[in-house]
Each structure stands twice: as structure tokens, then as C-alpha cells.
Write a protein that holds these residues in place. Structure first.
Motif, mmCIF file in Angstrom:
data_model
loop_
_atom_site.group_PDB
_atom_site.id
_atom_site.type_symbol
_atom_site.label_atom_id
_atom_site.label_comp_id
_atom_site.label_asym_id
_atom_site.label_seq_id
_atom_site.Cartn_x
_atom_site.Cartn_y
_atom_site.Cartn_z
ATOM 1 N N ASN A 135 -7.178 57.637 37.100
ATOM 2 C CA ASN A 135 -8.040 56.536 36.676
ATOM 3 C C ASN A 135 -7.393 55.742 35.560
ATOM 4 O OD1 ASN A 135 -10.701 55.665 34.855
ATOM 5 N ND2 ASN A 135 -10.959 55.498 37.059
ATOM 6 N N MET A 136 -7.514 54.403 35.659
ATOM 7 C CA MET A 136 -7.035 53.511 34.610
ATOM 8 C C MET A 136 -8.137 52.501 34.329
ATOM 9 S SD MET A 136 -3.449 51.312 34.452
ATOM 10 C CE MET A 136 -2.437 52.738 34.028
ATOM 11 N N SER A 137 -8.192 51.987 33.114
ATOM 12 C CA SER A 137 -9.220 51.009 32.759
ATOM 13 C C SER A 137 -8.573 49.705 32.304
ATOM 14 C CB SER A 137 -10.133 51.546 31.652
ATOM 15 O OG SER A 137 -9.413 51.725 30.452
ATOM 16 N N ALA A 150 1.100 48.056 31.993
ATOM 17 C CA ALA A 150 1.105 49.479 31.635
ATOM 18 C C ALA A 150 2.055 50.188 32.595
ATOM 19 C CB ALA A 150 -0.294 50.077 31.723
ATOM 20 N N THR A 151 2.679 51.249 32.104
ATOM 21 C CA THR A 151 3.636 52.005 32.909
ATOM 22 C C THR A 151 2.989 53.264 33.476
ATOM 23 O OG1 THR A 151 5.458 51.228 31.538
ATOM 24 C CG2 THR A 151 5.871 53.176 32.887
ATOM 25 N N GLY A 204 -8.414 38.147 25.731
ATOM 26 C CA GLY A 204 -7.262 39.022 25.898
ATOM 27 C C GLY A 204 -7.596 40.132 26.874
ATOM 28 N N VAL A 205 -6.575 40.756 27.442
ATOM 29 C CA VAL A 205 -6.763 41.835 28.416
ATOM 30 C C VAL A 205 -5.773 42.943 28.106
ATOM 31 C CG1 VAL A 205 -5.180 40.701 30.043
ATOM 32 C CG2 VAL A 205 -6.853 42.375 30.900
ATOM 33 N N SER A 206 -6.204 44.185 28.312
ATOM 34 C CA SER A 206 -5.324 45.332 28.074
ATOM 35 C C SER A 206 -5.604 46.412 29.121
ATOM 36 C CB SER A 206 -5.533 45.901 26.667
ATOM 37 O OG SER A 206 -6.871 46.352 26.498
ATOM 38 N N LEU A 207 -4.626 47.297 29.302
ATOM 39 C CA LEU A 207 -4.722 48.413 30.243
ATOM 40 C C LEU A 207 -4.570 49.726 29.488
ATOM 41 C CD1 LEU A 207 -2.445 47.025 33.113
ATOM 42 C CD2 LEU A 207 -4.914 47.416 33.280
ATOM 43 N N ALA A 208 -5.306 50.745 29.923
ATOM 44 C CA ALA A 208 -5.204 52.073 29.295
ATOM 45 C C ALA A 208 -5.495 53.143 30.348
ATOM 46 C CB ALA A 208 -6.192 52.187 28.132
ATOM 47 N N PRO A 209 -4.859 54.318 30.220
ATOM 48 C CA PRO A 209 -3.852 54.652 29.210
ATOM 49 C C PRO A 209 -2.505 54.005 29.523
ATOM 50 C CG PRO A 209 -4.104 56.467 30.744
ATOM 51 C CD PRO A 209 -5.152 55.458 31.117
#
Length: 244
Positions: free
Chosen positions: A115-117, A183-184, A98-103
Motif C-alpha cells: 500500500n502507498m498513499s 517515490a522509489t 502540492g502532492v507527495s507519496l509515502a512511504p
């Protein structure tokens, strides 16, 4: 890891008994999920066994259904084959990718780099794993085309660069074998405030003032120009303020 099958005689016989064996694919594939093997088992006279067959299972980190393979007996000498096929099941013990983006969301202002991860649920394999990135509105918030998560790591950072346009953009992260993540990024205009030492000033007198940016100046700095309405009622010194 080995899968071990036991072969026994229903009763001892007073002669040597031999039987051939060989693996066969089910939903599992030889060379990919297990190592194909074949040979001959020998039961000494007056022995009922057991004799064992060991099949090496090939481990991987792919999330997949349980898979089956078989061991078949043939060409028995000195005995008759009763049950001629054994079944082995390779259980899946891997976590789905699975993959996710934050924040999410990422709140930003115009003309800045944030910065985003991107994070995976399982460590990247040898050679790393490439995650493809895209923005629904590059004029609002732009991202690099991809980011590489190093071997053994689960996350990596990347820059989100805003321009001069206010609005929002949807960032999408795509990696093979997983559902895309989004992510927005909400981009608002830069604002500032002005405070004066006194709200009422006599004719011919001066008063100190302060200009405050609500967010740090962008790369290259920012210049704030001071003016009065109506024009000519007062003057500022200096007329322009530079923020590094």
C-alpha cells in the motif's frame, strides 16, 4: 468578503452633489475575482460624506498572485472630481497545491501487493481531485492509472503490485496545478531459511527441520520443494511444503 471604498467631499456645499462610479479590471477579472458594480453616489446638501462603495470579492482556493481592480468616478454634478480612481487589492491567502507519496522508499519483495498513499497540501474540491499515477518499470512494480481523492479529503491509498522481477521502479504522481511527486519502490527476491534440530545425524536416523519464509507467502500461496546435495544422501518427508 467585500472591499469597501469611501468617497468624501473636501468640504460641504449648499447643494446636492452626485457622482457616478464603476469598477474596472486591473490584474483581477470581474466575474472571476470580484463582482462588477456601478451606480451613483448622492451627497445631501451641506454634507461632505463619506459615501461608501462596496465591491464583493469572489473567494477561491487557487494559489495565485495578489490581484488588483479599480473603482472609477465620473460625471460629477455640483462638484469637481479630485482623485477619480481608487485601487483595491485581492490578497492571496491560499496554500499552494502540492502532492507527495509515502512511504518513500517502499521496500517490497516479489509477488506481493503493498500500500502507498498520495497526499495533497489542500483538501480536494467538490467532485474530488484526480491524481494520475505511473511507474517507470511496470514489470517490477505496477500501479493503477489514477486515484481519486474525495472532496474535502487530502489523501487516498492505492496498491503497488510487484511481479517476479527484482529491481526498482519510480512511481510518479501528477495532479494539475502542482509539481509531480515521485517515490522509489525497491523490490528484492523472496528468501527462506531452513533449520535442523541437530546438525549431525547418525545413519538411519531422522531429525526434525523447519522452513521459514522471511516474508508472508504471496497471494495464491507458495510451495517449497526440499532436496539434498549430494542427491540420495537423505530424503525429506514431505518433499514439498505449501504455504498459504
Amino acid at each position: 468578503v467585500n472591499a469597501v471604498f469611501s468617497v468624501t467631499l473636501s468640504a460641504p456645499v449648499n447643494q446636492v452633489v452626485t457622482v457616478d462610479f464603476a469598477t474596472a479590471d486591473g490584474t483581477a477579472t470581474a466575474g472571476q475575482d470580484y463582482v462588477a458594480t456601478s451606480g451613483t453616489l448622492t451627497f445631501p446638501a451641506n454634507s461632505s460624506g463619506p459615501q461608501t462603495i462596496s465591491v464583493q470579492v469572489i473567494g477561491d482556493t487557487d494559489f495565485e498572485p495578489d490581484e488588483a481592480f479599480f473603482v472609477d468616478l465620473s460625471n460629477a454634478a455640483g462638484a469637481t472630481i479630485g482623485t477619480g480612481r481608487g485601487s483595491g487589492t485581492i490578497r492571496n491567502d491560499d496554500v499552494p497545491l502540492g502532492v507527495s507519496l509515502a512511504p518513500n522508499p517502499l521496500n517490497a519483495v516479489t509477488r506481493e501487493i503493498r500500500n502507498m498513499s498520495v497526499t495533497l497540501t489542500v483538501p480536494a474540491p467538490a467532485g474530488g481531485r484526480t491524481v494520475t499515477l505511473s511507474s517507470s518499470a511496470p514489470a517490477v512494480a505496477a500501479v493503477p492509472a489514477s486515484v481519486i481523492i474525495a472532496a474535502g479529503a487530502t489523501s487516498a491509498n492505492f496498491d503497488v503490485t510487484t511481479a517476479t522481477t527484482v529491481g526498482n521502479a519510480i512511481i510518479t504522481a501528477t495532479v494539475a496545478g502542482a509539481a509531480p511527486a515521485t517515490a522509489t519502490v525497491d523490490v528484492s527476491a523472496r528468501t527462506l531459511s531452513i533449520t535442523l534440530q541437530n546438525a549431525v545425524v547418525g545413519v538411519g536416523r531422522s531429525v526434525a527441520g523447519r522452513v521459514l519464509l522471511t516474508s508472508p507467502a504471496p497471494q495464491g500461496g507458495a510451495t517449497v520443494t526440499l532436496a539434498f546435495d549430494p542427491a540420495g544422501i537423505a530424503s525429506a518427508s514431505p518433499v514439498a511444503l505449501d504455504f498459504a
